[in-house]
Design a protein around this motif. Sequence first.
Motif, mmCIF file in Angstrom:
data_model
loop_
_atom_site.group_PDB
_atom_site.id
_atom_site.type_symbol
_atom_site.label_atom_id
_atom_site.label_comp_id
_atom_site.label_asym_id
_atom_site.label_seq_id
_atom_site.Cartn_x
_atom_site.Cartn_y
_atom_site.Cartn_z
ATOM 1 N N THR A 26 43.696 36.106 38.625
ATOM 2 C CA THR A 26 44.271 35.201 39.574
ATOM 3 C C THR A 26 44.268 35.992 41.035
ATOM 4 O O THR A 26 44.229 35.332 41.882
ATOM 5 C CB THR A 26 46.000 35.206 39.086
ATOM 6 N N VAL A 27 44.135 37.147 41.032
ATOM 7 C CA VAL A 27 43.822 37.904 42.146
ATOM 8 C C VAL A 27 42.738 37.552 42.838
ATOM 9 O O VAL A 27 42.571 37.464 44.208
ATOM 10 C CB VAL A 27 44.079 39.472 41.921
ATOM 11 N N ALA A 28 41.561 37.605 41.993
ATOM 12 C CA ALA A 28 40.586 37.339 42.638
ATOM 13 C C ALA A 28 40.237 35.827 43.262
ATOM 14 O O ALA A 28 39.626 35.555 44.032
ATOM 15 C CB ALA A 28 39.380 37.530 41.334
ATOM 16 N N PHE A 29 40.840 35.061 42.118
ATOM 17 C CA PHE A 29 40.795 33.385 42.628
ATOM 18 C C PHE A 29 41.306 33.203 43.777
ATOM 19 O O PHE A 29 41.092 32.299 44.616
ATOM 20 C CB PHE A 29 41.150 32.713 41.511
ATOM 21 N N ARG A 30 42.712 33.836 44.062
ATOM 22 C CA ARG A 30 43.496 33.558 45.099
ATOM 23 C C ARG A 30 42.731 34.117 46.359
ATOM 24 O O ARG A 30 43.100 33.572 47.472
ATOM 25 C CB ARG A 30 44.890 34.089 45.036
ATOM 26 N N THR A 31 41.915 35.047 46.222
ATOM 27 C CA THR A 31 41.097 35.640 47.320
ATOM 28 C C THR A 31 39.911 34.867 47.613
ATOM 29 O O THR A 31 39.105 35.212 48.421
ATOM 30 C CB THR A 31 40.696 36.972 47.051
ATOM 31 N N GLY A 32 39.604 33.751 46.799
ATOM 32 C CA GLY A 32 38.405 32.710 47.095
ATOM 33 C C GLY A 32 37.287 33.178 46.468
ATOM 34 O O GLY A 32 36.146 32.926 46.877
ATOM 35 N N VAL A 33 37.347 34.241 45.408
ATOM 36 C CA VAL A 33 35.956 34.568 44.783
ATOM 37 C C VAL A 33 36.315 34.331 43.369
ATOM 38 O O VAL A 33 37.558 34.203 42.898
ATOM 39 C CB VAL A 33 35.685 36.207 45.040
ATOM 40 N N ILE A 34 35.096 34.118 42.527
ATOM 41 C CA ILE A 34 35.199 33.857 41.095
ATOM 42 C C ILE A 34 34.896 35.209 40.289
ATOM 43 O O ILE A 34 33.696 35.588 40.446
ATOM 44 C CB ILE A 34 34.233 32.690 41.066
ATOM 45 N N ASN A 35 35.621 35.637 39.618
ATOM 46 C CA ASN A 35 35.438 36.813 38.787
ATOM 47 C C ASN A 35 35.021 36.283 37.396
ATOM 48 O O ASN A 35 35.892 35.946 36.449
ATOM 49 C CB ASN A 35 36.534 37.891 38.733
ATOM 50 N N ILE A 36 33.848 36.361 36.865
ATOM 51 C CA ILE A 36 33.285 36.056 35.353
ATOM 52 C C ILE A 36 33.056 37.229 34.750
ATOM 53 O O ILE A 36 32.568 37.351 33.832
ATOM 54 C CB ILE A 36 32.229 35.059 35.455
ATOM 55 N N GLY A 37 33.196 38.361 35.363
ATOM 56 C CA GLY A 37 32.764 39.852 34.744
ATOM 57 C C GLY A 37 34.010 40.562 34.038
ATOM 58 O O GLY A 37 33.927 41.696 33.716
ATOM 59 N N GLY A 38 35.085 39.692 33.453
ATOM 60 C CA GLY A 38 35.911 40.346 32.714
ATOM 61 C C GLY A 38 35.549 41.071 31.472
ATOM 62 O O GLY A 38 36.199 42.295 31.376
ATOM 63 N N GLU A 39 34.448 40.662 30.811
ATOM 64 C CA GLU A 39 33.919 41.303 29.555
ATOM 65 C C GLU A 39 33.184 42.701 30.146
ATOM 66 O O GLU A 39 33.692 43.723 29.417
ATOM 67 C CB GLU A 39 32.865 40.330 29.106
ATOM 68 N N GLY A 40 32.651 42.736 31.251
ATOM 69 C CA GLY A 40 31.994 44.113 31.435
ATOM 70 C C GLY A 40 33.147 44.850 32.034
ATOM 71 O O GLY A 40 32.958 46.100 31.844
ATOM 72 N N GLN A 41 34.028 44.436 32.403
ATOM 73 C CA GLN A 41 35.248 45.189 33.103
ATOM 74 C C GLN A 41 35.921 45.892 32.117
ATOM 75 O O GLN A 41 36.502 47.035 32.061
ATOM 76 C CB GLN A 41 35.905 44.486 34.090
ATOM 77 N N ILE A 42 36.076 45.062 31.118
ATOM 78 C CA ILE A 42 36.973 45.620 29.740
ATOM 79 C C ILE A 42 36.231 46.713 29.239
ATOM 80 O O ILE A 42 36.722 47.804 28.755
ATOM 81 C CB ILE A 42 37.143 44.571 28.968
ATOM 82 N N ILE A 43 34.938 46.582 29.085
ATOM 83 C CA ILE A 43 34.143 47.626 28.431
ATOM 84 C C ILE A 43 34.164 48.954 29.258
ATOM 85 O O ILE A 43 34.191 49.921 28.907
ATOM 86 C CB ILE A 43 32.663 46.903 28.190
ATOM 87 N N ALA A 44 33.871 48.712 30.644
ATOM 88 C CA ALA A 44 33.822 49.891 31.689
ATOM 89 C C ALA A 44 35.173 50.671 31.583
ATOM 90 O O ALA A 44 34.929 51.967 31.363
ATOM 91 C CB ALA A 44 33.800 49.386 32.980
#
Length: 370
Positions: free
Chosen positions: A60-78
């Motif tokens: 929600t933070v990313a989308f409200r800033t006008g960008v699309i974060n599809i990288g949740g999988e990678g960020q979970i792993i990191a």
Amino acid sequence: MLIGAVLAAGLIGAVMLLVLGANPLTGYAALIDGAFGGTKNLANSALKAMPLLLVGAGITVAFRTGVINIGGEGQIIAGAILSTLLVLALPDVPRLILLPSAFLFGAIGGAIWGGMAGALKSYAGVNEILSTIMLNIIAVQILNLLLRGPLMDPGEIERGSRIPHTERLSGNADLPILPGGTRLHFGVIVAVVMAVVCYVLLFRTTQGLRLRASGHNPFASLYAGMSVKRNVVLAFMYSGAMCGLAGVTLVFGSEGHRLATDGGATTFTGAAGFNGIVAALFGGLHPLWTIPASFLFGALLVGANAMQREVQVPAALILGLNGLVVVFVVASLQTRVRLAQIASRLRGEEQADLSLSDEASSAEAGADTS
């Protein structure tokens, strides 16, 4: 409209069950019982919802800033990798220090991975959808490399089985089990608290105002003296930090209490990085509404296994239903926007008609006076 989206997806799911030769009523009854039937099932649904909530609130933070974060999988792993490295390096540190430190390192790992996509977007013009998807793949391969090499359990190497997982992590980093005789642990509380933190950040702080302004109208934000590029990077870092926390809860709240992989695209995450996006969309991209939305989708995923056992259909059918819900939710949001535009246009035309009527009345009054 959101309820209508769920009902529409459910109807299509019923048709799919019929095509597969199963009774939709029996299947859905098993799904509901498996997700909500009893304390243990409710606890399992909450555990499944936990990473979805952390990812969804960050999204929600990313989308409200006008960008699309599809990288949740990678960020979970990191986040999982960095927190695991900390615990492996300092296993004997007391729990009161080690567990908060693991959460901190997890957030840092996710923030770094998310910030990379934000920097590429802001300063190199790289499309964030492309960069986050590619970073997901890179994170998976780094995890596979580590768990087949330096982080592999020494016992697996000695036995020659070479299963790609770490040794059993320090008990000082285990997430405490909550009272009640279930598997519910402290990570669920962390997820709810962090969703509230995201709400406060977005809607009760100056930084949140800057983030939302940058997403709503970047040109006006630039004119007002805001750094839109900086806000985009920060949004990705905040979003990535939440996903990194999800990685911590998945590792240190797991039954095996170790970081593991199956070598696939979703590894130990259970596709939480993608399902969290579904929960965020269903929650209207609002951190607080993402809480019940995450529980709903977590319950669906848990109930899917019960439905599979009862009517012998693939549990992956629920993933298809999740996708249908997203389609209908997005369609309903677009419909709502169009209806609002039409209503606004009609109000404008009514006001114009009233203004013309007033002018005509004034003209007639002036003529009568003369």
